[in-house]
Write an enzyme that holds these catalytic residues in place. Structure first.
Site, PDB file in Angstrom:
ATOM      1  CG  HIS A 167      80.201  -3.123  55.014  1.00 36.03           C
ATOM      2  ND1 HIS A 167      80.223  -1.904  55.656  1.00 36.03           N
ATOM      3  CD2 HIS A 167      80.658  -2.890  53.761  1.00 36.03           C
ATOM      4  CE1 HIS A 167      80.663  -0.973  54.825  1.00 36.03           C
ATOM      5  NE2 HIS A 167      80.939  -1.547  53.660  1.00 36.03           N
TER       6      HIS A 167
ATOM      7  CD  GLU B  75      75.136  -1.324  46.872  1.00 37.22           C
ATOM      8  OE1 GLU B  75      76.292  -1.414  47.311  1.00 37.22           O
ATOM      9  OE2 GLU B  75      74.411  -0.337  47.092  1.00 37.22           O
TER      10      GLU B  75
ATOM     11  CG  HIS C 212      92.692 -15.891  53.958  1.00 37.26           C
ATOM     12  ND1 HIS C 212      94.030 -15.690  54.157  1.00 37.26           N
ATOM     13  CD2 HIS C 212      92.229 -16.500  55.077  1.00 37.26           C
ATOM     14  CE1 HIS C 212      94.376 -16.158  55.346  1.00 37.26           C
ATOM     15  NE2 HIS C 212      93.294 -16.645  55.939  1.00 37.26           N
TER      16      HIS C 212
ATOM     17  CD  GLU D 113      91.710 -20.167  57.264  1.00 38.31           C
ATOM     18  OE1 GLU D 113      92.178 -20.970  58.088  1.00 38.31           O
ATOM     19  OE2 GLU D 113      92.049 -18.961  57.221  1.00 38.31           O
TER      20      GLU D 113
END
Length: 133
Positions: A7, A44, A69, A118
């Site tokens: 994750h 969360e 990124h 991105e």
């Protein structure tokens, strides 16, 4: 032995605002919210994006922006649609970096907490093929 990526966790100031961001840009599916409970470091939420588990936790935004990124793959013909989604939420889109032909088009943008994302319309194989010319 590493079997894959488990994750990605991002610390965000506003869970609800980031939920909208993830759902609108990435078609994320919210699969869990701790609500007012705290089982980890803070409140969360968990999401799935193309089968990838993304966790957001409440906390302070990043103070500085970097080129670190997370890149998601999309189809080239979807690029303009995604750019419109990004603009509709008022996200800052970075100017495109110079690329060599055949590398695949990308759009880079920051979320509300200075995380850089991105969307890339290319593959590792395409990039390696181009770089080895």
């Amino acid at each position: 032995m590493i079997s894959g990526l488990s994750h990605i966790t991002l610390i965000v100031k506003d869970l609800n605002k980031t939920t909208t961001f993830l759902e609108e840009i990435f078609d994320a599916e919210e699969i869990y919210s701790s609500g007012d409970d705290t089982f980890s470091l803070s409140k969360e939420k968990f999401f799935l994006i193309a089968g990838l588990w993304i966790c957001i936790m409440e906390g302070e935004s990043l103070q500085e922006r970097t080129y670190n990124h997370i890149a998601f793959q999309i189809q080239a013909e979807e690029m303009d649609e995604y750019i419109e989604r990004i603009k509709s939420l008022g996200m800052e889109i970075k100017p495109e970096r110079s690329r060599v032909k055949g590398e695949g088009r990308s759009v880079y943008f920051y979320d509300y907490d200075n995380h850089l994302f991105e969307l890339h319309a290319g593959t590792l194989e395409e990039r390696l093929k181009r770089y080895h010319k």
